[in-house]
Structure formats: structure tokens, C-alpha cells
Scaffold this motif. Structure first.
Motif, PDB file in Angstrom:
ATOM      1  N   LEU A 148       0.744  -1.294  -0.049  1.00  0.00           N
ATOM      2  CA  LEU A 148       0.076   0.159  -0.012  1.00  0.00           C
ATOM      3  C   LEU A 148       0.872   1.304  -0.073  1.00  0.00           C
ATOM      4  O   LEU A 148       0.552   2.219  -0.617  1.00  0.00           O
ATOM      5  CB  LEU A 148      -0.851  -0.130   1.116  1.00  0.00           C
ATOM      6  CG  LEU A 148      -1.812   1.084   1.458  1.00  0.00           C
ATOM      7  CD1 LEU A 148      -2.897   1.052   0.268  1.00  0.00           C
ATOM      8  CD2 LEU A 148      -2.504   0.977   2.698  1.00  0.00           C
ATOM      9  N   ILE A 149       1.925   1.131   0.660  1.00  0.00           N
ATOM     10  CA  ILE A 149       3.087   2.232   0.645  1.00  0.00           C
ATOM     11  C   ILE A 149       3.456   2.686  -0.571  1.00  0.00           C
ATOM     12  O   ILE A 149       3.090   4.047  -1.027  1.00  0.00           O
ATOM     13  CB  ILE A 149       4.322   1.999   1.541  1.00  0.00           C
ATOM     14  CG1 ILE A 149       3.949   1.889   3.042  1.00  0.00           C
ATOM     15  CG2 ILE A 149       5.069   2.982   1.362  1.00  0.00           C
ATOM     16  CD1 ILE A 149       4.878   1.174   3.841  1.00  0.00           C
ATOM     17  N   PHE A 151       1.826   1.971  -3.255  1.00  0.00           N
ATOM     18  CA  PHE A 151       0.755   1.972  -4.044  1.00  0.00           C
ATOM     19  C   PHE A 151       0.476   3.644  -4.017  1.00  0.00           C
ATOM     20  O   PHE A 151      -0.050   4.248  -4.876  1.00  0.00           O
ATOM     21  CB  PHE A 151      -0.497   1.378  -3.630  1.00  0.00           C
ATOM     22  CG  PHE A 151      -1.696   1.431  -4.149  1.00  0.00           C
ATOM     23  CD1 PHE A 151      -2.088   0.815  -5.440  1.00  0.00           C
ATOM     24  CD2 PHE A 151      -2.799   2.365  -3.490  1.00  0.00           C
ATOM     25  CE1 PHE A 151      -3.432   1.088  -5.773  1.00  0.00           C
ATOM     26  CE2 PHE A 151      -3.769   2.713  -4.031  1.00  0.00           C
ATOM     27  CZ  PHE A 151      -4.429   2.029  -5.329  1.00  0.00           C
ATOM     28  N   THR A 152       0.315   4.222  -2.825  1.00  0.00           N
ATOM     29  CA  THR A 152       0.066   5.751  -2.569  1.00  0.00           C
ATOM     30  C   THR A 152       1.296   6.505  -3.419  1.00  0.00           C
ATOM     31  O   THR A 152       1.001   7.452  -3.697  1.00  0.00           O
ATOM     32  CB  THR A 152       0.137   5.680  -1.028  1.00  0.00           C
ATOM     33  OG1 THR A 152       0.375   4.870  -0.216  1.00  0.00           O
ATOM     34  CG2 THR A 152      -1.397   6.109  -0.986  1.00  0.00           C
ATOM     35  N   ALA A 153       2.444   6.031  -2.850  1.00  0.00           N
ATOM     36  CA  ALA A 153       3.437   7.016  -3.356  1.00  0.00           C
ATOM     37  C   ALA A 153       3.826   6.718  -4.682  1.00  0.00           C
ATOM     38  O   ALA A 153       4.666   7.565  -5.574  1.00  0.00           O
ATOM     39  CB  ALA A 153       4.729   6.657  -2.291  1.00  0.00           C
ATOM     40  N   SER A 156       3.292   9.381  -7.593  1.00  0.00           N
ATOM     41  CA  SER A 156       3.872  10.561  -6.994  1.00  0.00           C
ATOM     42  C   SER A 156       5.468  10.489  -7.418  1.00  0.00           C
ATOM     43  O   SER A 156       6.103  11.391  -7.910  1.00  0.00           O
ATOM     44  CB  SER A 156       3.772  11.028  -5.900  1.00  0.00           C
ATOM     45  OG  SER A 156       2.573  10.911  -5.240  1.00  0.00           O
ATOM     46  N   ILE A 157       6.138   9.550  -7.225  1.00  0.00           N
ATOM     47  CA  ILE A 157       7.440   9.488  -7.231  1.00  0.00           C
ATOM     48  C   ILE A 157       7.698   9.287  -9.060  1.00  0.00           C
ATOM     49  O   ILE A 157       8.682   9.823  -9.123  1.00  0.00           O
ATOM     50  CB  ILE A 157       7.993   8.034  -6.623  1.00  0.00           C
ATOM     51  CG1 ILE A 157       7.912   7.907  -5.222  1.00  0.00           C
ATOM     52  CG2 ILE A 157       9.393   7.848  -7.065  1.00  0.00           C
ATOM     53  CD1 ILE A 157       8.237   6.907  -4.374  1.00  0.00           C
ATOM     54  N   ALA A 159       5.987  10.875 -11.219  1.00  0.00           N
ATOM     55  CA  ALA A 159       5.980  12.127 -11.580  1.00  0.00           C
ATOM     56  C   ALA A 159       7.238  13.255 -11.308  1.00  0.00           C
ATOM     57  O   ALA A 159       7.737  13.872 -11.984  1.00  0.00           O
ATOM     58  CB  ALA A 159       4.931  12.892 -11.187  1.00  0.00           C
ATOM     59  N   TRP A 160       7.615  12.831 -10.008  1.00  0.00           N
ATOM     60  CA  TRP A 160       9.157  13.619  -9.447  1.00  0.00           C
ATOM     61  C   TRP A 160      10.289  13.185 -10.310  1.00  0.00           C
ATOM     62  O   TRP A 160      10.940  14.011 -10.493  1.00  0.00           O
ATOM     63  CB  TRP A 160       8.948  13.276  -7.899  1.00  0.00           C
ATOM     64  CG  TRP A 160      10.352  13.467  -7.152  1.00  0.00           C
ATOM     65  CD1 TRP A 160      10.367  15.025  -6.937  1.00  0.00           C
ATOM     66  CD2 TRP A 160      11.162  13.020  -6.384  1.00  0.00           C
ATOM     67  NE1 TRP A 160      11.612  14.975  -6.219  1.00  0.00           N
ATOM     68  CE2 TRP A 160      12.028  13.742  -5.929  1.00  0.00           C
ATOM     69  CE3 TRP A 160      11.204  11.681  -6.087  1.00  0.00           C
ATOM     70  CZ2 TRP A 160      12.990  13.242  -4.964  1.00  0.00           C
ATOM     71  CZ3 TRP A 160      12.222  11.069  -5.644  1.00  0.00           C
ATOM     72  CH2 TRP A 160      13.157  12.088  -4.776  1.00  0.00           C
ATOM     73  N   ASN A 163      10.288  15.507 -13.270  1.00  0.00           N
ATOM     74  CA  ASN A 163       9.814  16.782 -13.024  1.00  0.00           C
ATOM     75  C   ASN A 163       8.330  17.127 -13.416  1.00  0.00           C
ATOM     76  O   ASN A 163       8.162  18.144 -13.810  1.00  0.00           O
ATOM     77  CB  ASN A 163      10.706  17.672 -13.625  1.00  0.00           C
ATOM     78  CG  ASN A 163      11.914  18.153 -12.532  1.00  0.00           C
ATOM     79  OD1 ASN A 163      11.475  18.152 -11.245  1.00  0.00           O
ATOM     80  ND2 ASN A 163      13.047  18.354 -13.220  1.00  0.00           N
ATOM     81  N   ASN A 164       7.635  15.996 -13.521  1.00  0.00           N
ATOM     82  CA  ASN A 164       6.126  16.223 -13.807  1.00  0.00           C
ATOM     83  C   ASN A 164       6.116  16.410 -15.212  1.00  0.00           C
ATOM     84  O   ASN A 164       4.992  16.908 -15.647  1.00  0.00           O
ATOM     85  CB  ASN A 164       5.580  17.123 -12.999  1.00  0.00           C
ATOM     86  CG  ASN A 164       3.954  16.726 -12.724  1.00  0.00           C
ATOM     87  OD1 ASN A 164       3.724  15.635 -13.251  1.00  0.00           O
ATOM     88  ND2 ASN A 164       3.194  17.734 -12.198  1.00  0.00           N
TER      89      ASN A 164
ATOM     90  N   TRP B 316       2.898  15.821  -6.033  1.00  0.00           N
ATOM     91  CA  TRP B 316       3.491  14.517  -5.549  1.00  0.00           C
ATOM     92  C   TRP B 316       3.805  14.269  -4.141  1.00  0.00           C
ATOM     93  O   TRP B 316       4.034  13.377  -3.592  1.00  0.00           O
ATOM     94  CB  TRP B 316       4.831  14.133  -6.500  1.00  0.00           C
ATOM     95  CG  TRP B 316       5.827  15.089  -6.664  1.00  0.00           C
ATOM     96  CD1 TRP B 316       6.612  15.155  -5.520  1.00  0.00           C
ATOM     97  CD2 TRP B 316       6.203  15.931  -7.591  1.00  0.00           C
ATOM     98  NE1 TRP B 316       7.690  16.217  -6.093  1.00  0.00           N
ATOM     99  CE2 TRP B 316       7.364  16.534  -7.129  1.00  0.00           C
ATOM    100  CE3 TRP B 316       5.721  16.324  -8.857  1.00  0.00           C
ATOM    101  CZ2 TRP B 316       7.947  17.497  -7.835  1.00  0.00           C
ATOM    102  CZ3 TRP B 316       6.314  17.092  -9.918  1.00  0.00           C
ATOM    103  CH2 TRP B 316       7.410  17.837  -9.292  1.00  0.00           C
ATOM    104  N   GLY B 319       1.290  12.454  -1.912  1.00  0.00           N
ATOM    105  CA  GLY B 319       1.451  10.871  -2.105  1.00  0.00           C
ATOM    106  C   GLY B 319       2.690  10.521  -1.341  1.00  0.00           C
ATOM    107  O   GLY B 319       2.386   9.527  -0.384  1.00  0.00           O
TER     108      GLY B 319
END
Lengths: 355, 346
Positions: A148-149, A151-153, A156-157, A159-160, A163-164, B316, B319
Motif C-alpha cells: 500500500l505504501i 501504491f500511494t507513493a 507521485s515518485i 512524476a517526481w 519533474n512532472n 507528488w 502521496g
């Protein structure tokens, strides 16, 4: 004798997915006799390609089939599922694009060989798998919660990492992996799946991985007493799943030559778990049948394609899928099967009584 | 961590549930006080806290249901879908069919009840894994939401909007704004519903036979059966309660946002699971506490607010921080439990 054979056939793990496949095929055949027609045409680039619903299923089912391989091992060893695969695909794909485009979102040429980018993605995927594996194997956290960790992150990672931005790979060669190699009319993904299956078959045949995984899944303590290291086996299955994720990421990213962090491989974890369950593997771990899982993956893709053919909206797809899944799961539930078996036994008896 | 080590003497006497609850509550207060001290700004105003409650009332309700299922050893990932389905159905009923408020509440409860009955029967009496059943339930709910209505829309019904804007002032906690006018602190109706449910469930879990059966079934199914507990019925009831709470949570969510959309409450099931875990409920079953879940939701949303007000507003960061927090809590739980097991053995 005859009864025994029926029992043997219905008891086989491949029975449920095969029946589902046949049922879907019959429905499609009745609805449109041309469903299975495969035609040889040319695509925009002038290369010969095979097209048809069957090819679509084989093509788009490949990511799922590859993920099902890893997911089966994880499920068998740890008795839980990895729900982070979709997010990890985003991470691995993003890393791949970052290497290929070198931080520039619109490069003229690729900055590194594709093989290097793929290897980096493999390492990234395996690292994510290792992270999950450490949490599950060493810290004894339930797999669904540990994953789940990520899954949530994960998204976002992903995209990071870039740099999106949404880099586009300029090299047409990169698109071969998710499309067609010029001159070969069969989708490349089919070959990738075949390679993965062959490798897995060899591993299962020549190493103890399969046996050890099942032993750990059935009883962790007794397998430890027999000299197997359950911590390592669990960890290893997660790393293998990470590798499968990297391959799936290659296909996914290659299809578009770019990435969309929030949409790429969305809900694929659910489909992968379903594939394992459809294959008749216990989600609580233990014995597994790899081929049934892979077949299950294609059944799910078959179902998706069929629903699209019936003009079901892509958003509403899930509702129909759910009904089919529930029906399948009910019929494969042990209690229901037991009940049907008892009913089948009673039927001839009552007939005899009536006579 | 320091806190738990100091308590080593009473450490072993505490039940697993209370131990994890203490950790959660302590960490939450440290976090909130830290935010007040170092970030100041909005966090010094009581309204900030009430806003967190307002925005998360529905999450509190669904997370409570999730905790009940998790205590009994199951899982329900359909709650997010049910919330979306409820808000869409209520929105369509209110606007297109000229419905009444009472009717829409009944719809919400009905959907929850129907979901609970079907899922409960499948899980408890057909022995199908709860994960698969509720996965299908989630798919079904999300799909049905788009079948009911594709496009998102805001509810225009005046009666409903009046209810939506009803604010209940909290006495004594208002602030004086720049113009020197006293602004009272307020909560929405949903918060009262959520707190009421928390209290009821707390009492149910602690003092009723059903509550104790839930812990027993989650802790060890076999021994619960031998103690004469109806394991199947207990499992069924846990799923029933969870789905009905998802229905109520869906209505509270609808009351907060006032619109229907297929993308509503995306990922809410994961937030509910995360809150329950942070609150000290274990997925293996038998361990958990409703008060902990309440603090779990509060911790989760407080950290979101801290991240947002710290200027890390890129999408981000939220999240990543939630995941990092989840990771830390899981590790603490895992370490504490294994330490305790070791201490007991010696």
C-alpha cells in the motif's frame, strides 16, 4: 471410471479458466461469426501487420500475463498480493524515459541506448520489489499493507523523477516493443510474453524455486525446519515480480512512446490479482499453477475486448467485469462446488428411486 | 519510540490494542503541537482543526467500518466505490427526480444495506476471499456510477443546499478576524454524525457480545468456533456494518461536496485502510480500536495539511508523505509487536 474422469477434469485447475475462455468464445461466435477472423493488412508505416480481435487480445493481454507470472509467485509464497504493481510500472517507465530522454522532455535523439534504459528500469523495478520484499519478509507486515505504501507513493515518485514533464521518445525503434517490428506481422509483445514464459518454465523446471515457494506458502515454520529460508524466498518472489513489472513497463511505455503518470497501468494490479484468482490459485498462498494464472490473464483480456465489442463504455466496463468475476468466483468456491457435487450425486439416486 | 521504551514496565501488561492506540494518539499530538509551534499560521486557529474534521467526516465513518471488518480478519475495498455510487444516486434522485431529503437518505442506506447483504453472504457463507468479493464490489460500484450518470454535476435542490450549508457553531472557540468581527468556529452536520458513530461503535466493540465476538473471530477463527461463537454470522455482520457505514459515509461525503461524479472518493478505500492501520488496527485481525481509527484519520489529514502549508504544494509530495508516514507507522507496529513477543517469551 467415467465418473472419475469427469472428476479429474473438473478438479483440474485449468478447468475454470478454460471453461470461461470457451464460454466467451462461444458467446462471441454466436454474436458475430467473424470474431475470430484474422486479416493481414498494412499499418501506417507500410509494414505488414495482422489484425483482428484475436490479435488484439493476444497483444493487449501481454502486460497482464507477464504480471500474472510474478503475482502468482508472490501470492503463493506470502499468501498476500502486491497492489503496487501499477504504481511501480509508472516508476519504472518514468525512469526509463528519464534515461532515454536525459531530462529533456523533447529531445531530438535518444540520449542512451534502449537496452541501457531497459536495464535501469529493471533495476528500479527490482528495487521497488526489494522494498516491498523487505517489509513483508523481514518486518512481517501483511503484503497488501506493505505494498500500500508504494501504491500511494508510486505515481507521485514517477512524476517526481521526470519533474512532472511528459517526455516523448523520438526514436521510432522504441515503439517496436509495444507495436510491430517491420516485416514481422505478429505483435512484438507476443514474443516478449513467450520469452518470459520460456524463462519461467526453465526456472521452474531446473530450480527448486517452485517447490520452495509452495512450501513456504503452505507452512512457513515447517519449511524453515526443513532447511528452507522463508525470509529469502519471500524476498526473492517480490524481486522477481519487480522484474516482471519492469518488462510490463517497457511494453506500456513503448505503446505510447510517452507516459501519463496518473493513468498508465491504472487498476492493472486488480486485473493481475484477478488473473491469479481466476486461475484457481488460492489467494491465501500455497500451491500454485503458473499456467492457469497466465490463462486467467488472457481470459480477463478476452472479457475486456468482448465488452468493448458490445459497445460498453470504458468507464462502465468495470460493472460488467464485476458481475462476471463474481459469477466465476462463486462457481469456483469450494463450498459451492461441494454442493454441486452432492447435488450431482443425489440426482441419479433419486432417478433410480423414481424408477 | 522513546515513549514506548520508557513504558517498558507497563508495556507488557497492556493489550496489543491499547498499546498501538497509545502510540498513535501520542504521535498525533506531537505532530499537531509541532505544526502549531513550527508552522503557526492556520494551525494556531481552532477552525483549522474543525476544517480537518469537516473535510474528513465521511472518511472517519468509512474508516470505522473498515476497522470493524479488519478486526474480524477481513477487508473491504469497495467502500470508495460505494461512496461514489451513493453520492451519484442521491444527486440524480434529488435533481432529476425531484426527490426529498428523507428519500435520498433512504437511498444511501439502501445501497449500503444491499452491498452489505451481498458481500456478507458471499464472504461468510460462500467462503470466498473478502478481497476478491469487495474488489468485484468496487468495480461494480464504479461502473454503475457511470451507468447512472456519466457527467459530474452539482445539485441544485434548495432544501439540500440549505442542509449542506448548515453550520453548527462550537462555543468559545471562535477567533476575531482582522476587522475585529468575531468569527465563530463551526462544524458541519456530517461531523456530528461521524462522532456519534465513533461513540456507538466504541461502545459496541467494548461492551456487547457482537463486539467481543468480532475480536475473537479475528484473533483466532478456530478457537472462536470452539468457544461457541457463530463465526459465519459474525463475519457476515462485520461486512454488513461496514457497507452500511460506507452508505452513511457516502451520504456525508455527498453532503460535504454537494455533487455527483464518477471520480468521487477515488482511492478512499486505501485512505480508510491506511487510517485504520495508523490507528493501530492490524490486518491479521483481532487487534484494533475505533478511537485509534479516529486518530488515524486525523493524523493522515493533519500531515496532508502540514505538507500543503509548508509550501510543498506539488501534487507528488502529498502521496509521498502519506506513504512515508504509513511506512513509519507500519515499522513501529512491527518492531513493537516483535519486541513484545520476545519479552513474553523470556
Amino acid at each position: 471410471m467415467n465418473k472419475q474422469m469427469i472428476k479429474k477434469i473438473t478438479g483440474n485447475q485449468l478447468f475454470i479458466p478454460l471453461m470461461a475462455l470457451i464460454l466467451l468464445a462461444v458467446i462471441n461466435l454466436v454474436n458475430d461469426p467473424g470474431f475470430f477472423k484474422v486479416t493481414l493488412g498494412t499499418n501506417n508505416a507500410g509494414n505488414p501487420v495482422l489484425s483482428g480481435y484475436l490479435i488484439t487480445i493476444l497483444d493487449y493481454g501481454s502486460e497482464l500475463a507477464i504480471l500474472a507470472i510474478g503475482m502468482t509467485l508472490v501470492t503463493a509464497a506470502s499468501g498476500g498480493q502486491d497492489i503496487s504493481v501499477g504504481a511501480t510500472i509508472a516508476i519504472a517507465g518514468s525512469a526509463m524515459l528519464r534515461i532515454l530522454c536525459g531530462g529533456n522532455s523533447r529531445p531530438d535523439t535518444i540520449q542512451a541506448p534502449i537496452i541501457v534504459a531497459f536495464l535501469v528500469a529493471c533495476v528500479v523495478g527490482m528495487l521497488c520489489g526489494a522494498f516491498n520484499g523487505i517489509l513483508v519478509a523481514i518486518f512481517k507486515i501483511q503484503p497488501m499493507i506493505a505494498t500500500l505504501i508504494l501504491f500511494t507513493a508510486g505515481r507521485s515518485i514517477a512524476a517526481w523523477i521526470n519533474n512532472n514533464e511528459l517526455p516523448i521518445v523520438p526514436d521510432p525503434k522504441f515503439a517496436y516493443f509495444g507495436g510491430f517490428i517491420p516485416g514481422i506481422p505478429v505483435p512484438t509483445t507476443v514474443f516478449i510474453v513467450i520469452i518470459c514464459i520460456i524463462i519461467m518454465a526453465l526456472i521452474l523446471k531446473y530450480t527448486n524455486l517452485g517447490l520452495y515457494t509452495q512450501a513456504v506458502g503452505i507452512n512457513e515454520n515447517s519449511s524453515r525446519l526443513n532447511g528452507i529460508n522463508p525470509t529469502f524466498i519471500k524476498f526473492l518472489t517480490f524481486v522477481i515480480l519487480g522484474l516482471c513489472v519492469a518488462v510490463a513497463a517497457l511494453i506500456k511505455v513503448s505503446r505510447l512512446s510517452t507516459i501519463n503518470y496518473s493513468v498508465i497501468a491504472k487498476d492493472i494490479e486488480m486485473d493481475a490479482i484477478l488473473a491469479v484468482a481466476l486461475g484457481g490459485n488460492a489467494l491465501s498462498g500455497g500451491k500454485f499453477n503458473m499456467w492457469a494464472s497466465i490463462l486467467g490473464a488472457y481470459v480477463i483480456q478476452f472479457l475486456t475486448t468482448t465488452l468493448y465489442k458490445f459497445n460498453v463504455q470504458s468507464d462502465a466496463l468495470a460493472a460488467y467485469k464485476a458481475v462476471v468475476v463474481i459469477l466465476l468466483v462463486i462457481f469456483s468456491a469450494p463450498t459451492v462446488r461441494e454442493y454441486i457435487r452432492r447435488l450431482a450425486k443425489q440426482l441419479p439416486m433419486s432417478r433410480r428411486e423414481a424408477a | 519510540m522513546k515513549n514506548t521504551k520508557e513504558k517498558t514496565s507497563i508495556f507488557n501488561k497492556m493489550s496489543d490494542t491499547n498499546l498501538l492506540l497509545t502510540i498513535t494518539v501520542v504521535i498525533f499530538f506531537f505532530m499537531y503541537i509541532g505544526a502549531v509551534l513550527f508552522q503557526g499560521g492556520g494551525f494556531t486557529k481552532p477552525q483549522m482543526f474543525f476544517n480537518i474534521l469537516n473535510a474528513n467526516a465521511s472518511l472517519i465513518i468509512t474508516a470505522c467500518g473498515m476497522s470493524i471488518v479488519m478486526i474480524s480478519g477481513g477487508i473491504d475495498i469497495s467502500v470508495g466505490g460505494v461512496v461514489a455510487l451513493v453520492s451519484m444516486c442521491c444527486a440524480v434522485y434529488l435533481d432529476y427526480h425531484d426527490g426529498s431529503i428523507i428519500g435520498s437518505v433512504l437511498i444511501a442506506l439502501g445501497i449500503g444495506l444491499a452491498y452489505g447483504l451481498v458481500q456478507g453472504v458471499l464472504v461468510a457463507y460462500f467462503d470466498i476471499q473478502p478481497f476478491i468479493v469487495s474488489l468485484a464490489g468496487m468495480f461494480f460500484a464504479r461502473g454503475m456510477t457511470t451507468i447512472v450518470n456519466t457527467a459530474p454535476f452539482n445539485v441544485e435542490d434548495p432544501e439540500f443546499n440549505a442542509l449542506k450549508l448548515t453550520r453548527i457553531n462550537v462555543p468559545g472557540l471562535g477567533t476575531v478576524n482582522k476587522k475585529g468581527i468575531y468569527v465563530p468556529a463551526y462544524v458541519e452536520i456530517g461531523v456530528l454524525v461521524a462522532l456519534l458513530i465513533v461513540v456507538i461503535l466504541f461502545l459496541v466493540l467494548r461492551y456487547t457480545r457482537l463486539g467481543r465476538s468480532l475480536y475473537a473471530v479475528g484473533g483466532n477463527k478456530q478457537s472462536a468456533l470452539m468457544l461457541g461463537i457463530n463465526v459465519k454470522r459474525t463475519k457476515f455482520l462485520s461486512h454488513l456494518i461496514c457497507s452500511i457505514l460506507a452508505g452513511i459515509g457516502g451520504y456525508v461525503y455527498f453532503l460535504h461536496v454537494g455533487s455527483g461524479a464518477a471520480s468521487h472518493a477515488m482511492g478512499m478505500e486505501m485512505n480508510a485502510i491506511a487510517s485504520s492501520i495508523i490507528g493501530g488496527t492490524m490486518l491479521t485481525g483481532g487487534v484494533g480500536n475505533i478511537i485509534g481509527t479516529l486518530f488515524g484519520v486525523l493524523s493522515l489529514s493533519t500531515i496532508q495539511n502540514i505538507v500543503a502549508s509548508a509550501g510543498l504544494d506539488q501534487a507528488w509530495w502529498t502521496g509521498i508523505t502519506i506513504a512515508a508516514m504509513l511506512c513509519i507507522f507500519l515499522l513501529i507496529q512491527s518492531i513493537v509487536m516483535s519486541q513484545k513477543k520476545k519479552a513474553l517469551k523470556i
